[in-house]
Design an enzyme around this catalytic site. Sequence first.
Site, short mmCIF file in Angstrom:
data_model
loop_
_atom_site.label_atom_id
_atom_site.label_comp_id
_atom_site.label_asym_id
_atom_site.label_seq_id
_atom_site.Cartn_x
_atom_site.Cartn_y
_atom_site.Cartn_z
N ASP A 190 -29.20 50.76 -22.39
CA ASP A 190 -30.25 50.96 -21.10
C ASP A 190 -29.51 50.85 -19.95
O ASP A 190 -28.62 50.01 -19.69
CB ASP A 190 -31.29 49.81 -21.30
CG ASP A 190 -32.30 49.78 -20.46
OD1 ASP A 190 -33.04 50.62 -20.44
OD2 ASP A 190 -32.50 48.88 -19.41
N GLU A 274 -31.49 56.65 -23.29
CA GLU A 274 -33.00 56.86 -22.76
C GLU A 274 -32.84 58.35 -21.82
O GLU A 274 -31.94 58.70 -21.09
CB GLU A 274 -33.57 55.91 -21.81
CG GLU A 274 -35.02 56.24 -21.75
CD GLU A 274 -35.82 55.29 -20.78
OE1 GLU A 274 -37.03 55.15 -20.84
OE2 GLU A 274 -35.02 54.37 -20.62
N ASP A 355 -33.66 43.92 -19.86
CA ASP A 355 -32.94 45.15 -20.14
C ASP A 355 -32.35 45.00 -21.60
O ASP A 355 -32.09 46.07 -22.17
CB ASP A 355 -31.56 45.20 -19.39
CG ASP A 355 -32.21 45.27 -17.81
OD1 ASP A 355 -33.16 46.11 -17.57
OD2 ASP A 355 -31.44 44.94 -16.79
#
Length: 398
Positions: A190, A274, A355
């Site tokens: 992330d 992502e 996170d």
Amino acid sequence: MGTTHVKRAFKFRFYPTDAQAAELSRTFGCVRKVYNLALAARTEAWILRQERVNYNATSAMLTAWKKTEELAYLNDVSSVPLQQALRHLQTAFANFFAKRAKYPRFKSLKKSRKSAEYTTSAFRFRDGKLTLAKMTEPLAIVWSRSLPEGATPSTVTVSQDTAGRWYVSLLCEDPSVTPLPASGNVVGVDVGLDHLLTLSTGEKITNPRHERRDRARLAKAQREHARKVKGSANREKARRKVARIHARVADRRRDNLHKLTTRLVRENQTIVIEDLTVRNLLRNGRLARAISDAAWSEFRGMLEYKAAWYGREVIAVDRWFPSSKLCSNCGALQDKMPLHVRTWTCECGITHDRDGNAAKNLLAAGLAVSACGAGVRPQRSSPGGQSATKQEPLRREP
């Protein structure tokens, strides 16, 4: 990956003599001129006659341009970089018609990158010395690392950055780049601003904030530049000073990203990230500067081409997947999750780091995609027209 060797570009700094610098500067100008003339001709042919002009036609035009009195100076530089400029324009149009890029733009004297590409017929590489066409002396290259044993450059690209530094890039086959031994490790990554990367293993990697370290020095240099008279030699000196600060920041950022991506690829078989649309995130006026400094797009690009080199897999989970709002323990979905909330407690009693929880959810979603082919909400628009969330790593040359 088969037996095909990966082609890598090895970039080195060099220090040209006054004569070499003058010759290269002329070449840069001629490359820009030919590119712009060809682009104007192709655009005009399409607008007026609905005619598509290809590379062969622009090559014939170049021959005719050289015979005119106005453009006779094109004969003073090597013809190879001029032909390469036409090939680059052909590639730009091919990408445009395939809807991979926007319509080609004209090269600018002040804004466009100064570069010229030489193929094997326009340079000599012997005993570690590189001599370009129209030059009598080899370039004074600083060999900061060695080329692969027995490697012979197929193309050489010479460039000058905005800070006035000269670089030469040699494209060679690198037999040392082979798939790494298979690893069972998988990791979710992330990206963020407080921490550049948060891994599903719980590790957090600090954001160096390279731009912030030089912000005061940069602001002072920019103020000095603004006070100089336009067109003066002092203004050019001040501009170079600003450019050197920007270059130093970019060099540190790139070096850090290379180290991080190489480590991730070496340690993990599958890496889940992502699929962020960074250009949309940059519309946030408060965070745009910090997002640009984090260089998330550059991080992803490095990760993908290194994964392709070394036989690893990168999976991009859809940007609309609620990785931050989803409990990685029980799967409960929270209604809201403002940016200032860094820790939160789920109804199941687990307290999450925002996170770290997102990284774990990305990993789970990526593994589902890897097993099923698709299972997370598909992207609205994917590169190459793919609709699945799983994206195979791209083969790319640095």
